[in-house]
Design an enzyme around this catalytic site. Structure first.
Site, PDB file in Angstrom:
ATOM      1  N   LYS A  91      61.542  -4.259   8.609  1.00 28.19           N
ATOM      2  CA  LYS A  91      60.125  -4.568   8.952  1.00 28.19           C
ATOM      3  C   LYS A  91      59.400  -4.227  10.158  1.00 28.19           C
ATOM      4  O   LYS A  91      58.246  -4.189  10.210  1.00 28.19           O
ATOM      5  CB  LYS A  91      60.022  -6.201   8.948  1.00 28.19           C
ATOM      6  CG  LYS A  91      60.666  -6.748   7.757  1.00 28.19           C
ATOM      7  CD  LYS A  91      60.119  -6.501   6.429  1.00 28.19           C
ATOM      8  CE  LYS A  91      58.503  -6.654   6.315  1.00 28.19           C
ATOM      9  NZ  LYS A  91      58.181  -6.716   4.737  1.00 28.19           N
TER      10      LYS A  91
ATOM     11  N   SER B 103      71.019 -10.013   3.374  1.00 28.13           N
ATOM     12  CA  SER B 103      70.469  -9.331   2.164  1.00 28.13           C
ATOM     13  C   SER B 103      71.019  -7.860   2.012  1.00 28.13           C
ATOM     14  O   SER B 103      71.021  -7.526   0.783  1.00 28.13           O
ATOM     15  CB  SER B 103      68.755  -9.346   2.387  1.00 28.13           C
ATOM     16  OG  SER B 103      68.314  -8.304   3.464  1.00 28.13           O
TER      17      SER B 103
HETATM   18  N1  PMP Z   1      65.881  -8.392   3.823  1.00 25.59           N
HETATM   19  C1  PMP Z   1      65.597  -8.952   4.882  1.00 25.59           C
HETATM   20  C2  PMP Z   1      66.481  -9.446   5.639  1.00 25.59           C
HETATM   21  C3  PMP Z   1      64.005  -9.106   5.175  1.00 25.59           C
HETATM   22  O1  PMP Z   1      63.599  -9.747   6.506  1.00 25.59           O
HETATM   23  C4  PMP Z   1      63.014  -8.622   4.244  1.00 25.59           C
HETATM   24  C5  PMP Z   1      61.587  -8.667   4.473  1.00 25.59           C
HETATM   25  N2  PMP Z   1      61.144 -10.087   4.714  1.00 25.59           N
HETATM   26  C6  PMP Z   1      63.510  -7.802   3.089  1.00 25.59           C
HETATM   27  C7  PMP Z   1      64.997  -7.773   2.892  1.00 25.59           C
HETATM   28  C8  PMP Z   1      62.605  -7.245   1.916  1.00 25.59           C
HETATM   29  O2  PMP Z   1      61.763  -6.184   2.460  1.00 25.59           O
HETATM   30  P1  PMP Z   1      60.269  -6.142   1.920  1.00 25.59           P
HETATM   31  O3  PMP Z   1      59.442  -7.006   2.496  1.00 25.59           O
HETATM   32  O4  PMP Z   1      59.958  -4.706   1.991  1.00 25.59           O
HETATM   33  O5  PMP Z   1      60.421  -6.224   0.285  1.00 25.59           O
END
Ligand code: PMP
Length: 500
Positions: free
Chosen positions: A53, A295
């Site tokens: 991010k 994630s």
């Molecule tokens: N994984 C984590 C830990 C995140 O904080 C985010 C963003 N909120 C994402 C994945 C996903 O990224 P994006 O916002 O580009 O879809």
């Protein structure tokens, strides 16, 4: 691939921390991928504030600076599951914008602390109100105070940044043809929309696979998100459930993720169970030395699942959005102890010294050295003049515990920091230690005096506070204190110093 560790000479001199965003490494997995298939991970933790991010953070701020939506010194506000807030806090700190973040209370405590450490204000919203609640709160605050709202869930600067940077880096690193499979989850869908747009155009053979928590197929279900006249989600998506993957799948389909789906660039979905995300994050750490968040574990779990049925030679790339360090307080670290396990105790006991169960190797305290009469007079004068005095070391944990106790009980005191610059000349601090050793018989610091009387070290002071004898001495010395402070004095010790 070069199997020897080398240092590559590149330009590493930057004009600002924000210039170090992007250009994250893509790394091949060597131990947990099935044979015949190559699984790669793009490690977004290499961004300066530790997550994917950071890319949105700089893109949103610079786009708003360019189009005039953000004025110098204006407060920035954003709703975030944490990583966007941490990235924005880094960018806003570097550029001098105040930042307010709204975040649902269920995201990890590390996130709050990181944002606050970087100077942001964090306004928590009830977990029961989900992602939509924190967004609504950010909108309310932005409208009321005239703050700039970054709107990551629909801001095109989010996807554009990924098209301009993440996708280019992938094409560059895979030699222009792209990987055979690209796997990503989505939080806003910025990564998904931006990367898939470029890959579809320039590497049409790359299959784009989206992963979601197995119990939350908001995109994979094909059920449309209901929206109001302005296009904003009007209710939580019917397939939304609470899930483990912080930063993924909010309670609505974000516009950017919906755009990617409408563009027809998603070739398939790979649902992933929470437990698989945790297991793979641990495997990545223990078998590959790759430390990532939940994630990331989930995305790699999806990649490994796809690898099982992939043709030999397939090259799969998984996004790994952040670092594991912001999950220490979460279930990811369940079973990771602070204290020594039986195994570790056994290793400790396998040699004589430095153990907790025996004095074995502990060195005997050095014999007392003679104290100088003029320094003795100086110490005695301080003790006589000051109602409460602590002879301390600046950064000693026991001294800090006493300081915390005194602060909590409102006890004013003089501190003589023997190792500080003020006591460096002629080794005055060291000479005073000799005096204290001679007078108290104790080699340890701190030593505390009340009304000219020696109390002892931290432990004796805690005991005297707990049994109230310190209260009588403070009263006799005319020192005010807060009698309602009845906490156990030992609670001010850091846990590693608690009596075992
Ligand atoms: N994984 C984590 C830990 C995140 O904080 C985010 C963003 N909120 C994402 C994945 C996903 O990224 P994006 O916002 O580009 O879809």
């Amino acid at each position: 691939m070069n199997m020897q560790t080398t240092v590559t000479q590149t330009t590493s001199l930057y004009g600002s921390i924000t210039e170090t965003i992007g250009q994250t490494p893509i790394v091949r997995l060597n131990r947990i991928a099935p044979p015949g298939v190559e699984v790669f991970v793009k490690l977004e933790a290499f961004n300066p504030a530790g997550s994917v991010k950071d890319r949105f953070a700089i893109a949103a701020i610079e786009a708003a600076e360019a189009n005039g939506a953000l004025q110098p010194g204006q407060t920035v506000i954003e709703a975030t599951s944490g990583n966007t807030g941490i990235g924005l806090a880094m960018v806003c700190a570097a550029k001098g914008y105040p930042l307010v973040v709204t975040m649902a209370e269920n995201f990890s405590v590390e996130r709050r602390k990181l944002m606050r450490f970087l100077g942001a204000k964090v306004v928590l919203t009830p977990a029961s109100e989900k992602g939509s609640g924190m967004i609504a709160k950010a909108e309310e605050l932005a409208a009321k105070h005239g703050w700039f709202l970054a709107r990551q869930f629909e801001n095109e600067a989010n996807a554009d940044m990924h098209a301009r940077t993440t996708a280019r880096e992938i094409l560059n690193d895979f030699g222009g043809t792209g990987p055979d499979v690209f796997v990503t989850g989505f939080g806003t869908g910025g990564t998904l929309k931006g990367v898939s747009r470029v890959l579809r155009a320039e590497s049409p053979e790359t299959r784009i696979m989206v992963t979601e928590p197995d119990n939350v197929p908001i995109l994979g279900s094909g059920i449309a998100q209901t929206r109001d006249a302005d296009g904003r989600p009007s209710a939580s998506h019917p397939m939304f459930r609470p899930h483990l993957m912080q930063g993924w799948s909010p309670d609505f389909i974000p516009k950017l993720a919906e755009d990617a789906q409408r563009a027809g660039v998603i070739d398939g979905f790979q649902p992933i169970a929470g437990q698989a995300a945790l297991d793979v994050a641990r495997d990545l750490a223990r078998k590959e030395g790759i430390f990532c968040g939940i994630s990331g574990g989930a995305t790699v779990a999806a990649a490994l699942e796809l690898a099982k049925t992939a043709a030999p030679g397939t090259r799969i790339l998984a996004m790994v959005p952040d670092t594991g360090e912001r999950y220490m307080s979460t279930v990811l670290f369940d079973g990771i102890a602070e204290t020594m396990s039986e195994d570790e105790m056994e290793i400790s006991r396998s040699t004589e010294g430095y153990r907790f169960d025996a004095k074995g190797g502990a060195a005997a305290p050095a014999p007392a050295e003679p104290a100088k009469p003029e320094v003795t007079a100086q110490v005695e004068a301080i003790v006589a003049q000051e109602p409460v005095v602590m002879f301390a070391l600046e950064w000693c944990e026991f001294c800090w515990s006493v300081r915390k106790l005194f602060a909590a009980a409102g006890i004013a005191y003089k501190t003589v920091d023997l190792d500080s610059v003020a006591y460096q000349d002629g080794n005055l601090g060291g000479e005073m230690r000799k005096v204290l050793r001679a007078q108290t018989g104790q080699p340890t610091i701190p030593q505390i005096y009340v009304g000219g009387q020696h109390i002892g070290g931290a432990t004796e002071t805690f005991d005297a506070f707990n049994d109230r004898s310190l209260w009588d001495m403070l009263e006799a010395a005319g020192v005010a204190f807060d009698r309602s402070m009845t906490e156990n004095a030992y609670s001010f010790l850091p846990t590693w110093l608690h009596p075992r």
